[in-house]
Design an enzyme around this catalytic site. Structure first.
Site, PDB file in Angstrom:
ATOM      1  N   TYR A 126      39.077  16.460  -4.836  1.00  0.00           N
ATOM      2  CA  TYR A 126      38.380  15.970  -6.018  1.00  0.00           C
ATOM      3  C   TYR A 126      38.274  17.109  -7.025  1.00  0.00           C
ATOM      4  CZ  TYR A 126      35.228  13.804  -9.262  1.00  0.00           C
ATOM      5  OH  TYR A 126      34.701  13.288 -10.415  1.00  0.00           O
ATOM      6  N   GLN A 188      33.138   6.838  -7.205  1.00  0.00           N
ATOM      7  CA  GLN A 188      34.183   5.865  -6.899  1.00  0.00           C
ATOM      8  C   GLN A 188      35.464   6.541  -6.421  1.00  0.00           C
ATOM      9  OE1 GLN A 188      32.668   6.342  -9.822  1.00  0.00           O
ATOM     10  NE2 GLN A 188      34.014   6.110 -11.576  1.00  0.00           N
ATOM     11  N   ASN A 211      29.468  16.610  -9.466  1.00  0.00           N
ATOM     12  CA  ASN A 211      28.064  16.475  -9.838  1.00  0.00           C
ATOM     13  C   ASN A 211      27.263  15.861  -8.690  1.00  0.00           C
ATOM     14  OD1 ASN A 211      28.633  13.719  -9.846  1.00  0.00           O
ATOM     15  ND2 ASN A 211      28.842  13.613 -12.069  1.00  0.00           N
ATOM     16  N   GLN A 257      27.633  32.058 -14.750  1.00  0.00           N
ATOM     17  CA  GLN A 257      27.274  31.029 -13.787  1.00  0.00           C
ATOM     18  C   GLN A 257      26.365  29.988 -14.417  1.00  0.00           C
ATOM     19  OE1 GLN A 257      28.960  31.526 -11.070  1.00  0.00           O
ATOM     20  NE2 GLN A 257      28.405  29.524 -10.284  1.00  0.00           N
ATOM     21  N   HIS A 260      27.763  26.776 -16.105  1.00  0.00           N
ATOM     22  CA  HIS A 260      28.326  25.665 -15.331  1.00  0.00           C
ATOM     23  C   HIS A 260      27.566  24.372 -15.592  1.00  0.00           C
ATOM     24  CE1 HIS A 260      31.672  26.844 -12.841  1.00  0.00           C
ATOM     25  NE2 HIS A 260      31.084  27.971 -12.513  1.00  0.00           N
ATOM     26  N   GLU A 324      25.554  31.477  -3.023  1.00  0.00           N
ATOM     27  CA  GLU A 324      26.970  31.094  -3.074  1.00  0.00           C
ATOM     28  C   GLU A 324      27.806  32.309  -3.471  1.00  0.00           C
ATOM     29  OE1 GLU A 324      29.816  27.936  -5.514  1.00  0.00           O
ATOM     30  OE2 GLU A 324      27.859  28.495  -6.313  1.00  0.00           O
ATOM     31  N   HIS A 325      27.438  32.952  -4.576  1.00  0.00           N
ATOM     32  CA  HIS A 325      28.093  34.175  -5.042  1.00  0.00           C
ATOM     33  C   HIS A 325      27.071  35.302  -5.048  1.00  0.00           C
ATOM     34  CE1 HIS A 325      30.059  30.797  -7.299  1.00  0.00           C
ATOM     35  NE2 HIS A 325      31.159  31.410  -6.906  1.00  0.00           N
ATOM     36  N   ASP A 358      36.400  33.347  -9.221  1.00  0.00           N
ATOM     37  CA  ASP A 358      36.508  31.952  -9.651  1.00  0.00           C
ATOM     38  C   ASP A 358      37.943  31.579 -10.005  1.00  0.00           C
ATOM     39  OD1 ASP A 358      33.939  31.105  -9.320  1.00  0.00           O
ATOM     40  OD2 ASP A 358      33.400  31.143 -11.444  1.00  0.00           O
ATOM     41  N   GLU A 412      26.618  18.699  39.330  1.00  0.00           N
ATOM     42  CA  GLU A 412      26.219  17.828  38.220  1.00  0.00           C
ATOM     43  C   GLU A 412      26.234  16.353  38.608  1.00  0.00           C
ATOM     44  OE1 GLU A 412      27.344  20.465  34.267  1.00  0.00           O
ATOM     45  OE2 GLU A 412      28.618  18.754  34.782  1.00  0.00           O
ATOM     46  N   HIS A 417      34.974  13.818  38.893  1.00  0.00           N
ATOM     47  CA  HIS A 417      35.509  15.083  38.399  1.00  0.00           C
ATOM     48  C   HIS A 417      35.980  15.957  39.556  1.00  0.00           C
ATOM     49  CE1 HIS A 417      33.806  14.018  34.542  1.00  0.00           C
ATOM     50  NE2 HIS A 417      34.206  15.164  33.996  1.00  0.00           N
TER      51      HIS A 417
END
Length: 430
Positions: A126, A188, A211, A257, A260, A324-325, A358, A412, A417
């Site tokens: 995306y 969508q 977003n 930043q 954005h 994040e950064h 980036d 067990e 097994h």
């Protein structure tokens, strides 16, 4: 520009200071859930309906044609093409080095184990369009996908009012080798890649920023078994600095930043009150010259300057925030960096702006936000592969390990097994 400044807060105050901007998810999930259900039910018809509603465009064809790609490529300025090629070369170098062939391990005589990376067959990317067409993200996602060996790479990005994608998006996709490109945006698009439509194929894993609607959609489709790259929210940067930092550089990094979006957050953690004041003055000056001034101002309202007593306190605060950064602008930056354990991507020294990561240094810019850097990594070639383990035992190996397996299985209460081993050992003894 007056950023809220906090002088020497106690550790008990840190958690409150480090809160990210929040919004109510409940109503958002209801809205996004409805979009997902409509696309799952009506396919292309729903996609066209939402394109009209959200993007203001009536789409006749959802897939970008080869002719559209060629036409768009011809309009991309030469310097942009060259920049994309250079960035792509660096990103390819860095990510190709991640292809490491693991060696088989003989855990005991006759017991051979190994692991192999196998590409995910179908992935979806995306790419936001909107206020900033992030063609750089195509390089960050498409190149690791092709290096990993993914067989089918689908790209979705929202169209403009003319029903077209930004030419640089199409050039970057062409450069990477992505040929299935669709003019679909928002929740969508995530639904289409998750469930498939008459035109858009379903994929096994979805990547890419977006977003709050896109983020919510990714989290919702994950519940139905479609993998996503990571939880992600608004972008963020933290700068850890002392009095050796350049206030103008720091202000530029914070603004890079903040532009954005209004829900982005920037944080300056410093041992120097004077640097904090100088950075605020530089912010006020630099704000006047950026095009996305209004968005940056809103983001800065969510942001802070925190002055700490020692660099050790600063390191601990950053590890709690898990940005994040992270830009480290201080003396002995490599020594300071060695103590950082929670960050998506780190930029060392006064001459390593976050924007190089980036775009073009080679590292990936798709990174965990909202504190998820405490447990998640950024996108890499590993994000596009599965790790399958293998084992092969000889008769000698089974004889050597068989008793251990039988004892554990019986303990067990899993008799079958144990029997899967003993039936072989008995046959070998005959």
């Amino acid at each position: 520009m007056n950023l809220p400044t906090y002088l020497y807060p106690g550790r008990s105050e840190w958690q409150g200071l480090l809160q990210r901007p929040v919004f109510d998810n409940s109503s958002l999930e209801l809205l996004v859930g409805g979009i997902l259900a409509d696309v799952k039910k009506d396919g292309d018809k729903a996609i066209r309906r939402f394109a009209q509603k959200f993007d203001g465009v009536e789409l006749t064809e959802l897939e970008v044609s080869p002719a559209e790609i060629s036409e768009a490529i011809a309009t991309v300025p030469l310097d942009v093409k060259q920049a994309i090629r250079q960035a792509g070369e660096n990103i390819s170098k860095f990510h190709t080095a991640q292809l490491v062939q693991e060696q088989p391990v003989e855990t005991m005589p006759g017991v051979l184990c190994w692991r192999k990376s196998v590409a995910i067959d179908k992935v979806g990317l995306y790419i936001p369009g909107g206020t900033a067409p992030l063609f750089s993200t195509i390089l960050m996602l498409g190149l690791p996908a092709t290096i990993a060996g993914c067989k089918e790479i689908v790209l979705c990005s929202p169209p403009n009012k003319e029903g077209k994608l930004h030419p640089a998006i199409l050039f970057a996709a062409h450069h990477v080798g992505i040929t299935r490109i669709f003019k679909v945006g928002g929740a969508q698009a995530i639904a289409a890649m998750a469930y498939g439509t008459q035109t858009i194929p379903a994929v096994y894993k979805i990547f890419g920023p977006g977003n709050q609607y896109v983020t919510s959609a990714k989290q919702l489709v994950q519940k139905s078994g479609v993998a996503i790259d990571m939880p992600a929210g608004p972008s963020e940067v933290a700068v850890l600095a002392d009095d050796t930092a350049n206030a103008g550089f720091v202000a530029a990094d914070l603004l890079s930043q903040a532009e954005h979006g209004a829900d982005s957050q920037v944080l300056l953690v410093t041992t120097s009150e004077q640097l904090g004041r100088n950075t605020e003055a530089a912010l006020a000056q630099q704000l006047q010259s950026i095009g996305r001034n209004e968005l940056a101002v809103k983001a800065l309202a969510n942001s802070k300057v925190i002055v700490v007593k020692t660099m050790g306190d600063g390191i601990d605060l950053i590890n709690e925030y898990a940005p994040e950064h992270l830009i480290i602008s201080c003396a002995n930056e490599e020594a300071v960096c060695s103590a950082i354990v929670n960050a998506g991507s780190v930029f060392l020294g006064n001459y390593s702006p976050e924007s190089v990561g980036d775009y073009a240094s080679g590292t990936n810019h798709t990174l965990p936000t909202n504190g998820y850097a405490k447990a998640y990594s950024g996108v890499s070639v590993d994000s596009f592969v599965k790790k399958i383990t293998y084992q092969k035992l000889s008769r000698t190996g089974l004889a050597a390990i068989g008793h251990t397996v039988q004892v554990m299985a019986n303990a067990e209460g899993l008799d079958a097994h144990a029997r899967a081993v003993s039936i072989r050992l008995e046959q070998m003894a005959d």
